[in-house]
Design an enzyme around this catalytic site. Sequence first.
Site, short mmCIF file in Angstrom:
data_model
loop_
_atom_site.label_atom_id
_atom_site.label_comp_id
_atom_site.label_asym_id
_atom_site.label_seq_id
_atom_site.Cartn_x
_atom_site.Cartn_y
_atom_site.Cartn_z
N ASP A 124 1.15 -1.30 0.31
CA ASP A 124 -0.26 -0.40 -0.42
C ASP A 124 0.98 0.60 -0.11
OD1 ASP A 124 -2.84 -1.45 2.31
OD2 ASP A 124 -1.99 -1.30 -0.06
N ALA A 125 2.06 1.06 0.74
CA ALA A 125 2.95 2.17 1.21
C ALA A 125 3.90 3.19 -0.73
CB ALA A 125 3.80 2.50 2.04
N ALA A 126 4.41 1.47 -1.33
CA ALA A 126 4.38 2.20 -2.32
C ALA A 126 3.60 2.50 -3.16
CB ALA A 126 5.05 0.46 -3.26
N GLU A 139 -22.76 2.68 -48.32
CA GLU A 139 -20.77 3.13 -47.52
C GLU A 139 -20.27 2.49 -46.65
OE1 GLU A 139 -21.38 5.59 -44.00
OE2 GLU A 139 -23.66 5.90 -44.60
N LYS A 176 -20.43 -1.23 -44.47
CA LYS A 176 -21.07 -1.06 -42.51
C LYS A 176 -20.04 -1.66 -41.45
CE LYS A 176 -25.03 -3.03 -40.26
NZ LYS A 176 -24.46 -4.08 -39.57
N ASP A 216 -17.84 -3.93 -39.02
CA ASP A 216 -18.11 -4.09 -38.09
C ASP A 216 -17.71 -3.38 -36.60
OD1 ASP A 216 -19.49 -6.38 -36.58
OD2 ASP A 216 -18.10 -8.01 -37.53
N ARG A 270 -24.09 1.97 -27.09
CA ARG A 270 -25.52 2.15 -27.94
C ARG A 270 -27.10 1.97 -26.85
NH1 ARG A 270 -28.84 -1.75 -30.36
NH2 ARG A 270 -30.33 -0.60 -32.28
N GLU A 307 -18.62 4.39 -35.25
CA GLU A 307 -18.70 3.37 -35.17
C GLU A 307 -17.48 3.14 -34.75
OE1 GLU A 307 -21.13 1.62 -35.52
OE2 GLU A 307 -20.15 -0.84 -35.63
N TYR A 342 -20.18 8.17 -39.16
CA TYR A 342 -21.45 8.28 -39.96
C TYR A 342 -23.08 8.22 -39.87
CZ TYR A 342 -21.96 3.75 -37.52
OH TYR A 342 -22.54 2.97 -36.38
N LYS A 365 -28.48 5.15 -48.04
CA LYS A 365 -29.19 5.81 -46.95
C LYS A 365 -29.98 6.80 -48.14
CE LYS A 365 -25.89 5.74 -43.10
NZ LYS A 365 -24.86 5.82 -42.12
N LYS A 417 -26.46 -6.88 -46.42
CA LYS A 417 -25.34 -7.78 -45.95
C LYS A 417 -24.63 -8.84 -47.16
CE LYS A 417 -25.46 -7.75 -41.74
NZ LYS A 417 -26.07 -8.31 -39.97
N CYS A 429 -43.44 -34.75 -26.24
CA CYS A 429 -42.20 -33.87 -25.84
C CYS A 429 -40.82 -34.60 -24.82
CB CYS A 429 -43.34 -32.81 -24.16
SG CYS A 429 -42.26 -31.72 -23.91
N CYS A 480 -41.42 -33.69 -20.86
CA CYS A 480 -42.64 -33.43 -20.62
C CYS A 480 -43.70 -34.61 -20.83
CB CYS A 480 -44.04 -32.62 -20.26
SG CYS A 480 -44.42 -32.19 -21.06
N CYS A 495 -44.87 -28.70 -27.49
CA CYS A 495 -45.97 -29.74 -26.94
C CYS A 495 -46.77 -29.53 -25.81
CB CYS A 495 -44.79 -29.67 -25.93
SG CYS A 495 -45.18 -29.35 -24.07
N CYS A 549 -45.82 -29.04 -18.84
CA CYS A 549 -44.20 -29.07 -18.74
C CYS A 549 -42.99 -28.55 -18.30
CB CYS A 549 -44.29 -28.30 -20.14
SG CYS A 549 -42.60 -28.57 -20.94
S1 IVH Z 1 -26.69 3.62 -39.96
C1 IVH Z 1 -30.63 5.44 -38.79
N1 IVH Z 1 -24.27 3.57 -41.07
O1 IVH Z 1 -25.35 -1.24 -37.79
C2 IVH Z 1 -29.41 4.30 -38.22
N2 IVH Z 1 -24.14 2.29 -39.35
O2 IVH Z 1 -27.78 -2.32 -37.97
C3 IVH Z 1 -28.07 4.27 -37.93
N3 IVH Z 1 -22.87 0.42 -38.16
O3 IVH Z 1 -25.99 0.18 -34.89
C4 IVH Z 1 -26.77 3.70 -37.73
N4 IVH Z 1 -21.67 1.17 -40.17
O4 IVH Z 1 -23.58 0.46 -34.84
C5 IVH Z 1 -24.96 3.57 -39.87
N5 IVH Z 1 -21.98 2.67 -41.69
C6 IVH Z 1 -22.92 3.11 -40.77
C7 IVH Z 1 -22.91 1.82 -40.56
C8 IVH Z 1 -23.19 1.41 -38.86
C9 IVH Z 1 -21.69 0.59 -38.93
C10 IVH Z 1 -24.17 -0.23 -37.34
C11 IVH Z 1 -24.38 0.69 -36.15
C12 IVH Z 1 -25.99 0.14 -35.84
C13 IVH Z 1 -26.40 -1.17 -36.47
C14 IVH Z 1 -27.39 -1.32 -37.33
#
Ligand code: IVH
Length: 702
Positions: free
Chosen positions: A43-45, A126, A128, A130, A149, A186, A238, A302, A326, A420, A423, A444, A450
């Site tokens: 603790d002293a250190a 743009e 997405k 991750d 979020r 992000e 974004y 968008k 996706k 089931c 049950c 079931c 159940c």
């Molecule tokens: S726009 C109202 N732009 O995706 C729109 N989201 O599935 C708000 N995310 O919670 C989101 N890249 O974490 C937007 N270029 C991008 C994104 C992006 C990743 C994520 C974000 C959001 C989730 C929605």
Amino acid sequence: MSALKDVEHLTESEARDEHARLAREIAKHDKAYYQNDAPKISDAAYDALRQRLEGIEARFPTLVDLFSPSQRVGAAPSGKFGEIQHAVPMLSLGNAFNDEDVADFIGRIRRFLGLGDTEAVAITAEPKIDGLSASLRYENGRLIHGATRGDGASGEDVTRNLLTLDEIPEVLPEGDWPEVLEVRGEVYMSHADFDALNARQREISKPEYKNPRNAAAGSLRQIDPAMTAQRPLRFFAYAWGEVSEPLSDSQMGAVEKFAEWGFVTNPLMQRCEGVENLLEHYRAIEAQRASLGYDIDGVVYKVDRLDWQERLGFVARAPRWAIAHKFPAEQATTRLEGIDIQVGRTGALTPVARLKPVTVGGVVVSNATLHNEDEIARKDVRVGDMVVIQRAGDVIPQIVRVVDPERPGRPEPFAFPTECPVCNSRAVREHDEKTGKLDAVRRCTGGLICDAQVVERLKHFVSRKAFDIEGLGTKQIEAFHAEGLVKEPADIFTLRTRNLAGEIDPPIQTREGWGETSAANLFNAIDERRAIALARFLNALGIRHVGENTAALLARTYTSWNSFCAASAHLTDEAVRAEMMGIDGIGNAAVEALEQYFSEPHNQDLMERLVAQLDIQDAEAISSDSPVAGKTVVFTGTLERMTRDEAKAKAQSLGAKVAGSVSKKTDYLVAGPGAGSKAKKAADLGVETLTEDEWFSLIGEG
Ligand code: IVH
């Protein structure tokens, strides 16, 4: 330790270096002490380190920043972050999985806005990213707070951690930013930084992170900002939340502003026109995916014009004006070692594939969903087969196909149980009354006899989005149920009195894993939840088709338990039913499920016992001072100033209920040219009929 220079004699740069070193050192010892219960110095250190740091800060106050150990609230990291309500909810995005979904998205927008065939719709595209999203609130150009979020309505206060990111300015450079500016984007970790972090974790014999996203989340949620500071996180801006002035008239323009104000924006964002152009850009981004140096899992589209975004608005928790396209899921091959049957809270028998563990897209997978028996038959999946599995993002991995279905000597097809497994009640597939189709799910029939269903319902009842009782999770519910202490939700709320009265033997505090304090904490946590918001309560009941969103819609509409109950118990009444069906987002399935649930005597008894224990709080009616708030409106005929969908969404945003047919509960019928039988019925019932223009002047948009 070598002799240290007197603080008085340090140059500014020496002081900065030493301050940083001390901050790291103290952070390390705090962690060892508070989190690992394993102090490494006396603790002293430790005190000497802090004194030295404070001495330096006294002479060089500019070194005091939000993540300095001296600024920590109290000495002990609390283990928890504060909560921040988002001024504007943080939404999620709907998904598109193929080209057709993208075309549908554009089609929906055109229809909603009522655009002519020749009118162009500019859409931005743009990557997405991750990672995990964060919201940064600036007031007068200075960061006030930053939050994760969370559940979209409120998130965790991770301000000090966010400030350790080089790409998040604490103070905005000179510019035309509005007084209040919430920048959203992000937080992510690059591949190079992820690899280096895991190499370090290996060196110090710590577990490695599964993927960059988990590493980013883990790093941002470090209790000690000095730990976050050692993790190189990045940020792409974004989107935005509350702003005191519009940023621009387009999405692209707003993002360009972010770049001017010192944020990093994604260089691959582009404005496109038409489905073909969008798909072209999608493919271009996909082709660069592997060489970007960070993970992306799709492309976000968008609507560029912000006035159109405004008109399009939201459905449930996603904007109508944006969608995530996706990338296809990643795949791997492995052996199917078995099929287990799980019984869910609604009695559904779900087959789960047990797999020989295999890595797919950086994550080890050992089970996958098989959905239902038709799926097993359709894919002809048999235990012992080699199968191709795939996973996309966080969704449960799926079995795509059997590798060599023609090979000789294959095992027998899987025999799906008709009883089931818990049950032994009959498990049946119901026929849909309307379509006559056989339900894909076998259920079931045991209901509350159940154990699996009862336990799953109880687990749901105490889950995070329902009663969320601290100290009463899956494990405790399973144990209490197995021992007969909790057979139905109301029993949770009588635990304390029964325990006190000696009806629980042995008493909870003497059981294994429990003590006086933990038992008292549990009873207090239970008491704290007796007052419960209507929406949470409805979700907690676990009625089929009445999940979190539907529960919220019902709560906002009926506002009190009594009026909700009165409606649900009278769904055979045409007007009551029509009113519920008129709530945007509530479909036939939910209404049928409610009707069934409320007509069941044992459910009524169960609810009665439960409600007696609780104080169910009224929901706020949709807050609106509009003259149409709380009114029921029906639209008919051709509308000229808006599409029907837009009119409906607008009315709902003002707090009106929109019904599909006229009844004595209708307050207004808005009739465009060509209105037929509805106008007549309204006249018969004495319901006020408005022209489209009258409607607009009523809602103040004349
Ligand atoms: S726009 C109202 N732009 O995706 C729109 N989201 O599935 C708000 N995310 O919670 C989101 N890249 O974490 C937007 N270029 C991008 C994104 C992006 C990743 C994520 C974000 C959001 C989730 C929605």
